[in-house]
Structure formats: structure tokens, C-alpha cells
Motif scaffolding. Structure first.
Motif, PDB file in Angstrom:
ATOM      1  N   MET A   1       2.798  -0.660   8.378  1.00  0.00           N
ATOM      2  CA  MET A   1       2.623  -0.008   7.076  1.00  0.00           C
ATOM      3  C   MET A   1       2.981  -0.988   5.965  1.00  0.00           C
ATOM      4  O   MET A   1       3.983  -1.689   6.036  1.00  0.00           O
ATOM      5  CB  MET A   1       3.511   1.232   6.980  1.00  0.00           C
ATOM      6  N   ARG A   2       2.120  -1.055   4.935  1.00  0.00           N
ATOM      7  CA  ARG A   2       2.345  -1.973   3.833  1.00  0.00           C
ATOM      8  C   ARG A   2       3.594  -1.581   3.052  1.00  0.00           C
ATOM      9  O   ARG A   2       3.797  -0.397   2.761  1.00  0.00           O
ATOM     10  CB  ARG A   2       1.121  -1.966   2.910  1.00  0.00           C
ATOM     11  N   PRO A   3       4.454  -2.557   2.698  1.00  0.00           N
ATOM     12  CA  PRO A   3       5.660  -2.245   1.920  1.00  0.00           C
ATOM     13  C   PRO A   3       5.307  -1.582   0.583  1.00  0.00           C
ATOM     14  O   PRO A   3       4.235  -1.825   0.009  1.00  0.00           O
ATOM     15  CB  PRO A   3       6.303  -3.608   1.708  1.00  0.00           C
ATOM     16  N   LYS A   4       6.255  -0.786   0.077  1.00  0.00           N
ATOM     17  CA  LYS A   4       5.996  -0.035  -1.148  1.00  0.00           C
ATOM     18  C   LYS A   4       6.098  -0.897  -2.400  1.00  0.00           C
ATOM     19  O   LYS A   4       5.388  -0.681  -3.372  1.00  0.00           O
ATOM     20  CB  LYS A   4       6.985   1.126  -1.249  1.00  0.00           C
ATOM     21  N   SER A   5       7.022  -1.883  -2.383  1.00  0.00           N
ATOM     22  CA  SER A   5       7.229  -2.659  -3.615  1.00  0.00           C
ATOM     23  C   SER A   5       7.748  -4.045  -3.267  1.00  0.00           C
ATOM     24  O   SER A   5       8.014  -4.371  -2.099  1.00  0.00           O
ATOM     25  CB  SER A   5       8.249  -1.954  -4.513  1.00  0.00           C
ATOM     26  N   ARG A   6       7.922  -4.870  -4.304  1.00  0.00           N
ATOM     27  CA  ARG A   6       8.427  -6.235  -4.109  1.00  0.00           C
ATOM     28  C   ARG A   6       9.847  -6.238  -3.558  1.00  0.00           C
ATOM     29  O   ARG A   6      10.279  -7.223  -2.956  1.00  0.00           O
ATOM     30  CB  ARG A   6       8.378  -7.000  -5.431  1.00  0.00           C
ATOM     31  N   ALA A  10      12.325  -9.793   1.908  1.00  0.00           N
ATOM     32  CA  ALA A  10      13.574 -10.556   1.986  1.00  0.00           C
ATOM     33  C   ALA A  10      13.336 -12.028   2.320  1.00  0.00           C
ATOM     34  O   ALA A  10      14.239 -12.840   2.212  1.00  0.00           O
ATOM     35  CB  ALA A  10      14.511  -9.953   3.029  1.00  0.00           C
ATOM     36  N   ILE A  11      12.099 -12.382   2.728  1.00  0.00           N
ATOM     37  CA  ILE A  11      11.771 -13.741   3.158  1.00  0.00           C
ATOM     38  C   ILE A  11      10.715 -14.324   2.225  1.00  0.00           C
ATOM     39  O   ILE A  11       9.686 -13.689   1.963  1.00  0.00           O
ATOM     40  CB  ILE A  11      11.216 -13.765   4.591  1.00  0.00           C
ATOM     41  N   LYS A  56       7.747  -9.268  12.636  1.00  0.00           N
ATOM     42  CA  LYS A  56       8.410  -8.083  12.092  1.00  0.00           C
ATOM     43  C   LYS A  56       8.901  -8.277  10.656  1.00  0.00           C
ATOM     44  O   LYS A  56       9.572  -7.400  10.124  1.00  0.00           O
ATOM     45  CB  LYS A  56       9.603  -7.705  12.981  1.00  0.00           C
ATOM     46  N   HIS A  57       8.582  -9.392  10.051  1.00  0.00           N
ATOM     47  CA  HIS A  57       9.108  -9.693   8.722  1.00  0.00           C
ATOM     48  C   HIS A  57       8.033  -9.540   7.649  1.00  0.00           C
ATOM     49  O   HIS A  57       6.902 -10.011   7.808  1.00  0.00           O
ATOM     50  CB  HIS A  57       9.648 -11.124   8.663  1.00  0.00           C
ATOM     51  N   ASN A  58       8.392  -8.895   6.545  1.00  0.00           N
ATOM     52  CA  ASN A  58       7.583  -8.933   5.339  1.00  0.00           C
ATOM     53  C   ASN A  58       7.865 -10.251   4.627  1.00  0.00           C
ATOM     54  O   ASN A  58       9.019 -10.570   4.351  1.00  0.00           O
ATOM     55  CB  ASN A  58       7.925  -7.758   4.420  1.00  0.00           C
ATOM     56  N   VAL A  59       6.805 -11.003   4.328  1.00  0.00           N
ATOM     57  CA  VAL A  59       6.952 -12.364   3.809  1.00  0.00           C
ATOM     58  C   VAL A  59       6.137 -12.529   2.538  1.00  0.00           C
ATOM     59  O   VAL A  59       5.003 -12.049   2.454  1.00  0.00           O
ATOM     60  CB  VAL A  59       6.479 -13.388   4.868  1.00  0.00           C
ATOM     61  N   VAL A  60       6.715 -13.198   1.543  1.00  0.00           N
ATOM     62  CA  VAL A  60       5.956 -13.580   0.368  1.00  0.00           C
ATOM     63  C   VAL A  60       5.772 -15.095   0.396  1.00  0.00           C
ATOM     64  O   VAL A  60       6.738 -15.852   0.462  1.00  0.00           O
ATOM     65  CB  VAL A  60       6.634 -13.114  -0.947  1.00  0.00           C
ATOM     66  N   LEU A  61       4.509 -15.513   0.414  1.00  0.00           N
ATOM     67  CA  LEU A  61       4.148 -16.925   0.439  1.00  0.00           C
ATOM     68  C   LEU A  61       3.922 -17.390  -0.984  1.00  0.00           C
ATOM     69  O   LEU A  61       3.122 -16.797  -1.715  1.00  0.00           O
ATOM     70  CB  LEU A  61       2.885 -17.122   1.291  1.00  0.00           C
ATOM     71  N   CYS A  62       4.614 -18.437  -1.377  1.00  0.00           N
ATOM     72  CA  CYS A  62       4.599 -18.895  -2.762  1.00  0.00           C
ATOM     73  C   CYS A  62       3.972 -20.283  -2.850  1.00  0.00           C
ATOM     74  O   CYS A  62       4.421 -21.220  -2.177  1.00  0.00           O
ATOM     75  CB  CYS A  62       6.034 -18.928  -3.288  1.00  0.00           C
ATOM     76  N   TYR A  63       2.946 -20.413  -3.688  1.00  0.00           N
ATOM     77  CA  TYR A  63       2.293 -21.696  -3.909  1.00  0.00           C
ATOM     78  C   TYR A  63       3.006 -22.477  -5.003  1.00  0.00           C
ATOM     79  O   TYR A  63       3.416 -21.911  -6.025  1.00  0.00           O
ATOM     80  CB  TYR A  63       0.846 -21.504  -4.346  1.00  0.00           C
ATOM     81  N   MET A  64       3.146 -23.782  -4.813  1.00  0.00           N
ATOM     82  CA  MET A  64       3.685 -24.641  -5.861  1.00  0.00           C
ATOM     83  C   MET A  64       2.536 -25.275  -6.633  1.00  0.00           C
ATOM     84  O   MET A  64       1.496 -25.604  -6.054  1.00  0.00           O
ATOM     85  CB  MET A  64       4.562 -25.753  -5.249  1.00  0.00           C
TER      86      MET A  64
END
Length: 673
Positions: A1-6, A10-11, A56-64
């Protein structure tokens, strides 16, 4: 299930190059959002994000927006504006490697470097006589928080490293099946002498090239910088190490240690080696120092070149793939504080694992087995298909079989794993040769599968072959050579060949003292087994000395109440008891009891056993009244924990009665503690 918010992330994973980010995203199990269309971002946040799930981790990938410390620092600080619950950032990508950071460690192209500290080697002062680096850079840049340090310490252990590396290779295989650009480039891995430059040997007849002028020996023309070594015809006599091109999976290794960071690209072999010697670094990159002080982070990067003038881009995609695969493997061990960032079924699984009820343990085991069975089936179909289309002995087929064998081994299906690893070993002997490092690796895992089935005589023979082979190919004190020697010692010990096991574990201990250090966890483990071999030969005085060294060392490295520290203290007490050093044994067993009370609880069977041994040491000193009191406490505790008719309960009861009888007869009393 997609997370509700930012807030459910945690990663964070930070990448400097689009290619690095592509490798990470290719390992996403699910993509939630791209460039903030759903989750958005706070005003003032200039970063670009992709949100997804890795396992099992929700991850935000950040571009530089670009490479370098300044860009990295800006991205890391801005990240916290929108993603306020981030607990860990992984800086993932490619780096230059230090080919020989120590006499017994070699780093190759495609290997992965993971940071436990960062040194900013361009941080210092410019004096008239030259640049001087500031020496306290580790403190200046900080260090990972306690959770990260604890996890990295655990990954330093040999068996943990092997498990981690196998998981990385499984991830790498998955990535390579999704897109061919992540595969091994197939080029030879060549290291030139540090002083040999990538330049024209003679001026080009068609241009005014300054590469060969004696007045500027370090000048390299732009044309040479853009050419590959084979086109420039770099001198093969200057090669000091080479490894053949291959497509096999079992090539990338993981190295944990210090990483060098600066705003300049390192392209000098001599400067690289000087900094490696001074700072003991494993690799060179450009972003770590910028992220390090802004957020708790780990640098995970694949080695794409040797940080010298012979740089080439042909290894970059493969190195980005190994770096991303290692990052995903690392996340398999990481658990954020609280429930933040882990999807719901993982929270339930984690709760089950923390409970002691057998039903919960069985539920967790079933979930894990289901995942492993799925992995096993994938590798089975892959290897069977490759056998039909590529042939039994081709390297890709053998690599897939190796992974299938590892999947079986990790499910404790050791008989099946034995058969698979035997096939891989036989095939690699034909294709790579008997003493190739990958042939020996397959033979090692064959030995492990045999050992797990209690086929100790066969395991002894296999690990002896691996050890002899690795001594020739890797060197006597290489970590893998010593690991094979360790398991040879264990196989001998299991067959009650204690004198031979003593000799083997003494060799392992001496080797690990040189390569890992006297107080490394694995060095102390080998020393412990040396003590066990001595103890079983009734060499109690020597065993006492060994156990005391292990206990003192483990107190420093693991802590006074760690289970391994307390186990060494137990055997120290036993060695003292066998020498009739009852007063010293009493002290050892009393400390053991106190430690186990804190770690296991007052009524744990091992805690009560320790208390019983205190009573026994007092009894042997003819302190019968005090011994009777201790036996009584042990008896009451065992009645509660084990039951009234358990053999241990009855033993404490009988010992109490005997001590009371002798106390009455002697009248000797001792002041209670």
C-alpha cells in the motif's frame, strides 16, 4: 500500500549521477511517485525526488544537480525540509578505489566500498611550503550514529560479510536481468604502476603534443585523456595486477572502512597511494563530506576505476549496479526507530519476532521460507533453461547454479545445496581451473553444506583443499584463506581431533592477529576455539590462560555482559575448577551469575546453572554452610523454572542436602556475601 504522506519515509538515497539513480530505481519493487506529483514538497525545497519501495522500506530517491561536496550538502540539508522523518541517508553510486589499502586486502573494479568514517583530504591550510591537511578530520566530519555503528560492527564479522555479499549478488543478478547495461563489461581489470602515466610515449606526428616533453613530465594532452589504454597503447610491462574479463556474478566483494572525499577528482596514482597510506582509506569520491554532517549517512559505492590517470568509463555502469545492489542489501539489515518507514506487514513480522511464543516464531519462519522458495524457483528455472541453451559448463550457467545453491543453503536444505555446489565446483574446475578463486569459493560452500549435515570428515577434506588452494591464489594471511582454515579447525574439533584442531586454530589466531588485530571479534573467536581444543585435551592451565585473554578482549570489544563474553567467563571458571583453583573459580562463576541475571533474567536456566556452579566452588573449598545456601537458591529457582522433578532441580536439592550434612558435621561457617 502506498504511504499516505512524506512522513512515512525514513530512508533517503542520494545519487550524484543519473546513471547511479537509474541503478537504484531499477531495484525498486514499486514506484509510488515521480518528481513530486503526488507527495509534493515544501516551499524552498529545490530537490527532485522519486518515491518507491525497496523490499520492506519506503525510500525517497534524491537526485543531485551536480557532483561535489557543495551540491551534496545543499541536497542533504534541503531534504530535511520536506522529509522531516528521515533517519538514514545512503549516498549511493560510483567511486575510485584504493587498489591495495593494506598488505592483505585487495580492492578490484566492481567491488563495493561502505564507509564507517569519512576523511576530507582537501580540508586543511595552504602554507608557503605547500598544502597541509588538517589531521583531525574524522572528528571534524563526525561519525555515524550508534545504530549505524552497531550494524557496521556486526557486518565486519566474516560470516556476516559472506551473507551480506551473497545478498548483494542476488540483488545484482535481479538488476542485470532487468537491463543489460548493468552486466559485467567483460574487459580485463588492469592496474598500472602508480608512477606510470596515461600519456603518449612520443609526440603525435599530426599534432603538437606535450605528453613526452622532459621539462613537464606530468603533463598529459587532452587527446590522451580521452583515449582508452588499449588505443593509447599503454605499456603492458607497467601492469602490476590484472584480472581477466568475465561475466560471472561472484566477482564483487564488499569492503567496510574509511572513505576519502574531496571536490576534486582523484586522477593520480602516486597521490592516491600517498593518501591511502596516510589515512588508510578504501576509496575516493566527491559527495560524502557534504552529506556527512547534515544527516546520518552511509556511503555505498561501487569501484569504477583506480583513481589514477588511466581512468575509463567502461566500468561505471557495472560499478553503479554493484553499489545499488549493496545498498539494497544494507537496507535488509536496517530497522528505523519506531514503525516509521516500514510497510505494515513488516511491522507485524517484527512484532512476532520479538515475542517468545513458538507459534509466532513459526509464523515468521513460514513467511521467510515462502520468500526463499520463490527465489529458489526463479534460480531453478533460470539454471535449467541456461543448461539447455548455453551448455552445462558456461560461466553464466555456473553463476546461476551457484546462486541456486546459496538459496538452498539459506533454507537449510543442505543436502540439495551440497549437490548443486558440487556441480558448480566440477564445472568451474573445467572452465576456470582448479585453483581459480571462484572455483575455490564453490568448493568452500560445498564444505559448508557438508559441515551442516554433520559430514565432518568430508568437510575436513574439502576445507583442507580450499585452504591449500587459497594459500596459493590469495596468500596465507588473506581473510578468506584464514576463514577456510577456521572451518577446517571446526571440522577437526567436531571429530574430536583436538590436537590437530589446536594447531589449526592457533594458526588462524596468529594470522588474524596480523590481519584483523588482536582484539577483533573474529580473532577472539579463533582464540576461544583454541581454548576449547586445549580444554578437551585436559590442558587446563593453558586453557585458563587462553580463556582469560578471550574474556578480557571481549569485555573491551563486545561489552562485559555480552553473551560471548559471559560464555568465555564460564569456560574460564571451568578451567580453574579443573585445576582445583576453587576460590578463583568461585569469583568467575559469581561474576557469570551476576552478568546472566542482567542479560537473561533471574530464572533463566543458564543463570541458575551459574548459581549452582558458585555453590559447587564453595563446596570444594569446604565452605559447606554458604554452599548450602547457594544450592538452596538454585534449587528454588530451578523448581520454578524447570519443574520439581527436573534432573537439574534434583541435583541442586541433593547437593544442598549434602552440604547441610557436612556443615553440621564440621561446624565451619563463612560470612555471607
Amino acid at each position: 500500500m502506498r504511504p499516505k504522506s512524506r512522513k512515512d519515509f525514513a530512508i533517503a538515497i542520494i545519487c550524484a549521477l543519473p546513471m547511479e539513480a537509474d541503478a537504484v530505481e531499477a531495484l525498486f519493487d514499486e514506484t509510488y511517485d515521480r518528481l513530486g506529483r503526488l507527495y509534493g514538497k515544501q516551499p524552498g525545497d529545490t530537490n527532485a525526488y522519486i518515491n518507491g519501495r525497496m523490499d520492506k522500506h519506503n525510500v525517497v530517491l534524491c537526485y543531485m544537480p551536480g557532483m561535489g561536496k557543495e551540491s551534496a550538502a545543499s541536497v542533504a540539508s534541503t531534504l530535511r525540509i520536506s522529509y522531516t522523518e528521515i533517519q538514514l541517508a545512503l549516498v549511493v553510486g560510483i567511486c575510485g578505489g584504493a587498489p591495495s589499502p593494506s598488505p592483505n586486502r585487495q580492492i578490484y573494479l566492481g567491488d563495493v566500498v561502505i564507509s564507517d568514517s569519512v576523511v576530507a583530504y582537501d580540508f586543511g591550510r595552504q602554507y608557503p611550503g605547500g598544502f597541509r591537511r588538517k589531521r583531525d578530520v574524522k572528528d571534524t566530519l563526525g561519525r555515524p550514529n550508534q545504530e549505524i555503528r552497531t550494524l557496521l560492527a556486526g557486518l565486519h564479522a566474516n560470516r556476516s560479510q559472506i551473507e551480506f555479499q551473497q545478498q548483494m549478488l542476488l540483488n545484482l543478478y535481479t538488476l542485470q536481468q532487468r537491463e543489460t547495461r548493468w552486466k559485467h563489461p567483460g574487459f580485463e581489470d588492469i592496474l598500472f604502476d602508480a608512477s606510470y602515466l596515461h600519456k603518449h610515449d612520443a609526440p603525435s606526428p599530426y599534432s603538437r603534443c606535450g605528453c613526452s616533453t622532459d621539462t613537464s613530465p606530468y603533463d598529459i594532452c587532452d587527446e590522451a585523456l580521452e583515449m582508452e589504454c588499449q588505443d593509447l597503447k599503454c605499456d603492458k610491462n607497467q601492469i602490476i595486477r590484472r584480472r581477466g574479463g568475465t561475466t560471472t556474478l561472484a566477482e564483487a566483494s564488499v569492503h567496510i572502512g574509511k572513505v576519502a572525499s574531496a571536490d576534486t577528482v582523484m586522477k593520480s596514482g602516486e597521490h592516491r597511494d600517498a593518501i591511502t597510506r596516510e589515512e588508510r582509506v578504501l576509496g575516493f569520491e566527491m559527495e560524502a563530506a557534504g552529506v556527512w554532517n547534515n544527516i546520518a549517512c552511509i556511503i555505498v559505492k561501487g569501484v569504477c576505476d583506480y583513481a589514477d590517470s588511466h581512468k575509463s568509463k567502461v566500468w561505471q555502469c557495472y560499478a553503479a549496479a554493484t553499489g545499488a545492489s549493496a545498498a539494497m542489501a544494507f537496507l535488509g539489515y536496517w530497522r528505523p526507530v519506531g514503525n516509521n518507514g516500514i510497510i505494515d506487514d513488516e511491522i507485524v513480522s517484527s512484532q512476532c519476532m520479538s515475542l517468545s511464543h513458538p507459534a509466532n516464531d513459526e509464523n515468521t519462519r513460514r513467511q521467510r521460507t515462502a520468500r526463499e522458495n520463490k527465489s529458489k524457483a526463479n534460480f531453478y528455472h533460470l539454471s535449467e533453461g541456461q543448461k539447455q541453451t548455453l551448455g552445462e559448463d558456461l560461466k553464466d550457467t555456473l553463476s546461476s547454479l551457484h546462486l541456486r545453491g546459496m538459496a538452498l543453503y539459506n533454507q537449510a536444505k543442505y543436502a540439495e545445496a551440497e549437490d548443486i555446489h558440487r556441480q558448480v565446483w566440477e564445472g568451474q574446475k573445467e572452465t576456470l581451473g582448479e585453483y581459480h578463486e571462484y572455483t575455490l569459493l564453490s568448493l568452500y560452500w560445498l564444505g559448508q553444506a557438508l559441515y551442516k549435515q554433520a559430514k565432518y570428515a568430508e568437510a575436513e577434506d574439502i576445507h583442507r583443499q580450499v585452504w591449500e588452494g587459497q594459500k596459493q591464489t590469495l596468500g596465507e594471511y588473506h581473510e578468506y584463506t584464514l576463514l577456510s582454515l577456521y572451518w577446517l579447525g571446526q571440522a577437526l574439533y567436531k571429530q574430536a581431533k583436538y590436537a590437530e584442531a589446536e594447531d589449526i586454530h592457533r594458526q588462524v589466531w596468529e594470522g588474524q592477529k596480523q590481519t584483523l588485530g588482536e582484539y577483533h571479534e573474529n580473532t577472539l573467536l579463533s582464540l576461544y576455539w583454541l581454548g576449547q581444543a586445549l580444554y578437551n585435551q585436559a590442558k587446563y592451565a593453558e586453557a585458563e590462560d587462553i580463556y582469560r585473554q578471550v574474556w578480557e578482549g571481549q569485555k573491551q570489544t563486545l561489552g562485559e555482559y555480552h553473551e560471548h563474553t559471559l560464555l568465555s567467563l564460564y569456560w574460564l571458571g571451568q578451567a580453574l575448577d579443573h585445576q582445583a583453583k576453587y576460590a578463583e573459580a568461585e569469583v568467575a562463576f559469581y561474576q557469570l551469575w551476576e552478568g546472566r541475571k542482567q542479560t537473561m533474567g533471574k530464572y533463566h536456566k543458564d543463570t541458575l546453572s551459574s548459581l549452582h556452579w558458585v555453590g559447587q566452588a564453595l563446596y570444594d573449598q569446604e565452605e559447606y554452610a554458604m554452599a548450602a545456601k547457594i544450592y538452596r537458591d538454585a534449587w528454588k529457582g530451578r523448581k520454578r523454572a524447570l519443574g520439581e522433578n527436573h534432573e537439574d532441580t534434583l541435583l541442586s536439592l541433593n547437593q544442598m542436602k549434602d552440604a547441610l550434612s557436612k556443615s553440621s558435621a564440621s561446624g565451619k561457617k563463612r560470612k555471607p556475601r
